[in-house]
Design a protein around this motif. Structure first.
Motif, PDB file in Angstrom:
ATOM      1  N   ASP A 125      32.021  27.521  35.943  1.00 34.30           N
ATOM      2  CA  ASP A 125      30.984  28.523  36.454  1.00 34.30           C
ATOM      3  C   ASP A 125      30.699  27.675  37.430  1.00 34.30           C
ATOM      4  O   ASP A 125      29.727  27.157  38.338  1.00 34.30           O
ATOM      5  N   GLU A 126      31.317  25.955  36.975  1.00 32.79           N
ATOM      6  CA  GLU A 126      30.284  24.941  37.308  1.00 32.79           C
ATOM      7  C   GLU A 126      30.852  24.356  39.318  1.00 32.79           C
ATOM      8  O   GLU A 126      30.921  23.679  40.152  1.00 32.79           O
ATOM      9  N   LEU A 127      32.577  24.928  38.932  1.00 33.13           N
ATOM     10  CA  LEU A 127      33.276  24.287  40.183  1.00 33.13           C
ATOM     11  C   LEU A 127      33.765  25.795  41.232  1.00 33.13           C
ATOM     12  O   LEU A 127      34.422  25.509  42.291  1.00 33.13           O
ATOM     13  N   GLY A 128      33.986  26.855  40.638  1.00 35.13           N
ATOM     14  CA  GLY A 128      34.733  27.658  40.786  1.00 35.13           C
ATOM     15  C   GLY A 128      35.439  27.827  41.323  1.00 35.13           C
ATOM     16  O   GLY A 128      35.718  27.297  39.994  1.00 35.13           O
ATOM     17  N   TRP A 129      36.138  27.940  41.765  1.00 35.70           N
ATOM     18  CA  TRP A 129      37.733  27.739  41.873  1.00 35.70           C
ATOM     19  C   TRP A 129      38.232  26.534  42.265  1.00 35.70           C
ATOM     20  O   TRP A 129      38.201  26.119  43.079  1.00 35.70           O
ATOM     21  N   HIS A 130      39.187  26.015  41.036  1.00 32.01           N
ATOM     22  CA  HIS A 130      39.574  24.312  41.733  1.00 32.01           C
ATOM     23  C   HIS A 130      40.977  24.403  41.186  1.00 32.01           C
ATOM     24  O   HIS A 130      41.475  25.432  40.376  1.00 32.01           O
ATOM     25  N   SER A 134      34.693  35.545  29.662  1.00 28.52           N
ATOM     26  CA  SER A 134      34.903  33.962  29.702  1.00 28.52           C
ATOM     27  C   SER A 134      33.969  33.259  30.716  1.00 28.52           C
ATOM     28  O   SER A 134      33.999  33.991  31.829  1.00 28.52           O
ATOM     29  N   TYR A 135      33.314  32.328  30.567  1.00 25.83           N
ATOM     30  CA  TYR A 135      33.260  31.243  31.067  1.00 25.83           C
ATOM     31  C   TYR A 135      33.963  30.418  31.698  1.00 25.83           C
ATOM     32  O   TYR A 135      33.938  29.932  32.351  1.00 25.83           O
ATOM     33  N   LYS A 136      35.138  30.417  31.195  1.00 27.62           N
ATOM     34  CA  LYS A 136      36.736  30.360  32.060  1.00 27.62           C
ATOM     35  C   LYS A 136      37.729  31.524  33.018  1.00 27.62           C
ATOM     36  O   LYS A 136      38.570  31.235  31.647  1.00 27.62           O
ATOM     37  N   TYR A 137      38.363  30.244  33.830  1.00 30.88           N
ATOM     38  CA  TYR A 137      39.885  31.635  33.867  1.00 30.88           C
ATOM     39  C   TYR A 137      40.580  30.941  34.938  1.00 30.88           C
ATOM     40  O   TYR A 137      40.468  29.652  35.278  1.00 30.88           O
ATOM     41  N   LYS A 138      41.971  31.473  34.545  1.00 30.40           N
ATOM     42  CA  LYS A 138      43.359  30.428  35.348  1.00 30.40           C
ATOM     43  C   LYS A 138      43.450  31.837  35.526  1.00 30.40           C
ATOM     44  O   LYS A 138      43.509  32.667  35.274  1.00 30.40           O
ATOM     45  N   PHE A 139      44.128  31.581  37.193  1.00 27.29           N
ATOM     46  CA  PHE A 139      44.854  32.341  38.371  1.00 27.29           C
ATOM     47  C   PHE A 139      46.562  32.279  38.500  1.00 27.29           C
ATOM     48  O   PHE A 139      46.560  30.784  38.687  1.00 27.29           O
TER      49      PHE A 139
END
Length: 362
Positions: A39-44, A153-158
């Motif tokens: 949420d803080e950084l968006g996709w990175h 989830s608060y975090k994700y991986k693509f």
């Protein structure tokens, strides 16, 4: 998305030694694409790097609560050694539609498409060249929070991985046997049926296993409420060829909106067929078979492109379609689409996206 790809490349092999029989999903290329979301950084951290295992905490949220989606598409090598992808824009848009439904962040489809092209360009030597073979592309996303609790989830991986795959029909284009299933349901309207999410495939496994034990290739699912209307087959959408019409189940929310399905509908309209998306009852199919009004049945999907159905069985009634032979329309569609895939025919629909061969400076 203000993002830039980081390259961590391994030394490219001089020669890729692929086995004679590739099968499906058994071999993987040298590199993968990966990026993270918070949420803080968006996709990175968008990175193309050597293929590697994923580190997962035992409490990683998707393992427990199923928040994961994926896509499947293909790249092909033409006779002129060009590399092209079939309708990646539509696949990535469908991925975003799946993401919305299960509370996952959307990707920037333009950025991901460019990353996909870069990844394929780097590993282009892995693309098999025999007719029917291709490079299968698997983008997927999952909730990566190391925490328990029923919430998004608060975090994700693509991630995108690539796999050279063989021809779906190892012995040529032959009809398949399908069992119409009413012992189980796969999905209901307003559920997850229209999403390409792991839950849909988990729901289909038992029925598919039982059908295989009876000698059938796949299961044809009926609607989950009345168990009256046909919906889709395990790995493909279904089309019914009547004498005066080609019909396919309309998208009611419990059917995956297939990209090949969409392509076939467009082709049939251009060819002058009476093509309709509507409710089709199992009773209507049986009556059409008994009256001689059923010309053919075929499926559409990324893996097989077109699958002729030679036998459709329901409650002990075996319906032999077109004398168990490949339908004329089925073969015409298969030849048309594969000719576009391999650059043998002009792409007049803007379905093909070229991959430029270039050296990447890192």
């Amino acid at each position: 998305m203000k993002n830039k790809i980081i390259y961590q490349l391994k030394e490219i092999r001089d020669k890729i030694n692929l086995p004679e029989k590739l099968g499906f999903g058994q071999y993987f290329t040298d590199h993968m694409f990966e990026m993270d979301y918070s949420d803080e950084l968006g996709w990175h951290n968008a990175t193309i790097k050597p293929l590697s295992d994923l580190y997962l905490h035992p409490a990683t949220s998707f393992i427990h609560y199923g928040q994961t989606i994926f896509e499947g598409l293909k790249a092909f090598k033409t006779a002129d050694d060009e590399v092209q992808i079939f309708r990646p824009d539509a696949h990535l848009q469908r991925l975003n539609n799946s993401a919305k439904r299960i509370c996952m962040p959307l990707i920037d489809t333009d950025f991901v498409l460019e990353a996909m092209k870069e990844l394929i360009a780097i590993d282009s030597d892995w693309i098999p060249t025999k007719k029917g073979e291709s490079l299968y592309i698997r983008p997927f996303m999952f909730g990566s929070d190391p925490a328990l609790g029923v919430r998004p989830s608060y975090k994700y991986k693509f991630v995108i991985i690539l796999s050279p795959v063989g021809a779906y029909y190892m012995e040529g284009f032959k009809p398949v046997k399908i069992l119409a299933q009413d012992d189980y349901v796969r999905a209901v309207r307003k559920g997850l049926g229209e999403c390409k999410t792991a839950a849909n495939y988990a729901a289909s496994l038992l029925a598919a296993k039982e059908a295989a034990q009876k000698g059938f290739t796949q299961v044809l699912w009926l609607d989950g409420v009345e168990q009256k209307y046909i919906e889709e087959v395990g790995t493909m959408n279904i089309f019914i060829h009547f004498k005066d019409e080609v019909a396919t189940p309309k998208l009611t929310g419990s059917i995956l909106p297939g990209i090949t399905r969409r392509s076939v509908i467009q082709l049939l309209k251009e060819w002058g067929y009476n093509i309709n998306e509507r409710l089709i009852s199992m009773r209507e199919v049986i009556d059409a078979y008994d009256s001689g009004n059923l010309v053919g049945v075929f499926g559409t999907g990324t893996a097989a492109v077109i699958s002729s159905v030679g036998l459709l069985s329901y409650k002990g009634k075996d319906m032999i379609i077109n004398d168990g032979k490949v339908g004329e329309l089925d073969l015409k569609l298969f030849n048309e689409l594969t000719a576009i895939h391999y650059g043998e025919k002009e792409d007049s629909h803007n379905w093909i996206f070229k991959v430029e061969k270039k050296s990447i400076e890192v």
